[in-house]
Design a protein around this motif. Sequence first.
Motif, short mmCIF file in Angstrom:
data_model
loop_
_atom_site.label_atom_id
_atom_site.label_comp_id
_atom_site.label_asym_id
_atom_site.label_seq_id
_atom_site.Cartn_x
_atom_site.Cartn_y
_atom_site.Cartn_z
N VAL B 276 0.79 -1.00 0.06
CA VAL B 276 -0.07 -0.02 -0.10
C VAL B 276 0.86 1.26 0.11
O VAL B 276 0.66 2.07 -0.67
N VAL B 277 1.79 1.30 1.05
CA VAL B 277 2.68 2.31 0.90
C VAL B 277 3.28 2.63 -0.42
O VAL B 277 3.61 3.83 -0.87
N PHE B 278 3.99 1.59 -0.94
CA PHE B 278 4.80 1.79 -2.14
C PHE B 278 3.71 2.25 -3.26
O PHE B 278 4.32 3.15 -3.95
N THR B 279 2.59 1.88 -3.33
CA THR B 279 1.54 2.38 -4.29
C THR B 279 1.22 3.69 -4.08
O THR B 279 1.40 4.39 -5.14
N ILE B 280 1.13 4.14 -2.97
CA ILE B 280 0.74 5.61 -2.54
C ILE B 280 2.10 6.44 -3.26
O ILE B 280 2.06 7.51 -3.59
N LEU B 281 3.10 5.91 -2.90
CA LEU B 281 4.56 6.57 -3.18
C LEU B 281 4.52 6.88 -4.89
O LEU B 281 4.88 7.97 -5.08
N VAL B 282 4.18 6.01 -5.31
CA VAL B 282 4.34 6.03 -6.93
C VAL B 282 3.25 6.97 -7.35
O VAL B 282 3.58 7.89 -8.14
N ILE B 283 2.01 6.97 -6.65
CA ILE B 283 1.16 8.06 -6.97
C ILE B 283 1.54 9.37 -6.74
O ILE B 283 1.21 10.22 -7.38
N SER B 284 1.77 9.54 -5.32
CA SER B 284 2.27 10.69 -5.02
C SER B 284 3.35 11.22 -5.81
O SER B 284 3.66 12.41 -6.17
N ALA B 285 4.37 10.43 -6.13
CA ALA B 285 5.60 11.02 -6.85
C ALA B 285 5.01 11.28 -8.33
O ALA B 285 5.35 12.30 -8.96
N ASN B 286 3.90 10.50 -8.70
CA ASN B 286 3.49 11.13 -10.22
C ASN B 286 2.88 12.31 -10.15
O ASN B 286 2.84 13.22 -10.97
N THR B 287 2.07 12.47 -8.94
CA THR B 287 1.45 13.75 -8.94
C THR B 287 2.29 14.92 -8.94
O THR B 287 2.29 15.97 -9.38
N MET B 288 3.57 14.82 -8.22
CA MET B 288 4.35 15.92 -7.84
C MET B 288 5.25 16.04 -9.15
O MET B 288 5.39 17.09 -9.63
N VAL B 289 5.60 14.98 -9.95
CA VAL B 289 6.19 15.21 -11.34
C VAL B 289 5.28 16.08 -12.22
O VAL B 289 5.98 16.95 -12.76
N MET B 290 3.97 15.72 -12.24
CA MET B 290 3.24 16.45 -13.10
C MET B 290 3.00 17.88 -12.56
O MET B 290 3.13 18.77 -13.55
N ALA B 291 2.79 18.12 -11.36
CA ALA B 291 2.79 19.55 -10.88
C ALA B 291 4.24 20.35 -11.17
O ALA B 291 3.81 21.44 -11.62
N VAL B 292 5.06 19.70 -10.91
CA VAL B 292 6.48 20.28 -11.36
C VAL B 292 6.53 20.55 -12.75
O VAL B 292 6.96 21.75 -13.34
N ARG B 293 6.10 19.59 -13.61
CA ARG B 293 6.30 19.73 -15.00
C ARG B 293 5.28 20.90 -15.65
O ARG B 293 5.73 21.54 -16.57
N GLU B 294 4.15 21.12 -14.99
CA GLU B 294 3.49 22.30 -15.37
C GLU B 294 4.12 23.53 -15.03
O GLU B 294 3.78 24.48 -15.62
N ARG B 295 4.93 23.54 -14.27
CA ARG B 295 5.42 24.63 -13.75
C ARG B 295 6.90 24.95 -14.16
O ARG B 295 7.68 25.78 -13.50
N THR B 296 7.23 24.46 -15.26
CA THR B 296 8.71 24.64 -15.66
C THR B 296 8.98 25.88 -15.87
O THR B 296 10.31 26.44 -15.35
N SER B 297 8.03 26.70 -16.55
CA SER B 297 8.35 28.07 -16.91
C SER B 297 8.47 28.90 -15.56
O SER B 297 9.47 29.96 -15.32
N GLU B 298 7.61 28.57 -14.57
CA GLU B 298 7.44 29.42 -13.38
C GLU B 298 8.90 28.87 -12.50
O GLU B 298 9.41 29.92 -11.82
N ILE B 299 9.35 27.95 -12.47
CA ILE B 299 10.51 27.56 -11.87
C ILE B 299 11.94 28.30 -12.67
O ILE B 299 12.67 28.63 -11.86
#
Lengths: 223, 392
Positions: B276-299
């Motif tokens: 369960v923990v590993f699954t959530i790790l993947v989901i959470s990492a995916n969310t963060m990758v998406m969130a950061v990718r959307e903000r590339t120019s802002e970064i």
Amino acid sequence: MAWVEVREVHKQYQREKQAITVLDGLSLQIEEGEFVALMGPSGSGKTTLLNLIGGIDSPTSGDISVAGTNIARLSGAELARWRSNTIGYIFQLYNLMPVLTALQNVELPLLLHKMNGAERRKRATFALELVGLGDRLGHYPRQLSGGQEQRVAIARALVSDPKVLLADEPTGDLDRKSGEEVLQLLERLNTEFKKTIVMVTHDPHAAERAHRLVHLDKGVLSA
Amino acid sequence: MLQLVLINLFRNPLRSALTLGSVLVALFLYSSLGAVLDSLQATADSGSRERLATRHAIALTNFLPYDYKDRILSIPGVKRVCTQVWFGGLIGGQRQRITQFAVDDDFWPMYTKDLQIVEWSEPQVAMSVPPDHDPHLAAYHAERTACIVGRGVMKKKGWKLGQTIHLQGTRYRGGWDMTIRGVYVKLPGGSWNEDLILFHNEYLVEKGMGGKPSTGVFKVELSDPSQSAAIATQIDAMFENSDNATKTESEQAFGAGFISMFGNVPFALRVIGLAVVFTILVISANTMVMAVRERTSEIAVLKTLGFTDGAVFGMVVAEAAILTTGGGIAGALLAKFGLQGKPLAFIPAMTITWATVLTAILIAIGLGMVSGFIPAWQASRLRIVDALRRVD
């Protein structure tokens, strides 16, 4: 020594196996308080030169000094700190944070300076009043016109009192009227506040506002 | 800076809420699985190392003759022996089980340091209680169908002292009526929990065993606890060549052995928890990758303004950590306060230790750190000119 000094700068990009020379041994001097316009055809290297002066890109060889600091010798973290104290950057597409209000956008650079929240807000408010947006502090970028967004971007660029303002086609995305307002603002910052400004533009009308026009072609200065 | 992190965190409220919710559910599940392990461990730890438990050598389900009690008592160093039989009745026909044991009279003096009678009925006629027994058990001793109930059960069922309760037998068929003549609490450090019904062994023998007494377990109290290993060997040697050989061990080891009957269940629970923990790790990492990718120019803009690679890295990791820690704390506390004391399957009352809650919260923080690491590293390594060019 000049306020901005570019000496024998080369910049090459590697595209697959091909090396592309963007700047080819370019040298340029800009004095303190000057307003310089960089012009030239697409691919001539003017934005690259602006990025090198702003320390957001590094030369393949050569030296760049800005306000007495040779930035080619600074590490990544030192360069970041130097940028926050020395450079104000104005982008063509404004690049404001959409989730922040105008005031919060202008406060951003001040987060890197030791300053309490009240002082930060005071300075950001002053910068926004200076660009004529004192009544738009709580507006988000989506609630502003293009010209207003660019003025917020200018306020953000000057709020930390930088030594040099770099503008990359600041009127390129604006209609004539808004572009004129932005140019007037830059002119005012130069004449009243003695800011050194380097502006990249394609627009001869915008370039006329500068003290000096520098033409680039194929990575070198042209007459 | 923290304000900026929080603003970014809620720039897409639905996505943040869903991620937080998934972490909450995962950590709730993890804590619940931990609660099962905690409850099993609490059962295993409940026995004393100074008392012995003697059971059938083949299996706990095999019974021993009641007359073994006197023979064990004859061994020097044995102070007292009591019997204990698991009854397994249903209350009000419900599937939810409350554990019941039939115990003989020697049970009570053996556990005076473990259980205390806090409410009791007065006997209808004056009667004497054996000197080593709690005098508050007089009414219980006077009545064959009396029972003593733990305070936890009393609260849970809303029962009153003197009330007659009805149990439906499963191993011992028929209906079993019992009258509550006392309420006990667990003393600090004592064995047992407060979720038991204890009643007369005689009642069980007469009604359920056809008058032929036998028992599941003998509990043996020793005069000198340091002799426990030797006496255990003596007890087993005494019955070695009989039809009903015994296995004697400390009461605590007996509890642990009882838990071992669940086989690899604890291991399976741990594996499920980690999955369960590993699954959530993947989901959470995916969310963060998406969130950061959307903000590339802002970064890239932040870096242009002078934010260092380290500051950008820290902001992204903090964003992920706040998201997962919030969900983790909520999930773990929901499990702690939502499940504590509640029955679940074979566990009469769930126990969730603060250690389990803390572990879940630390896992949540770790999840944030790990899931935020990759996008944070990508963001910190981002070259400003490349990021701005990508947007243009």
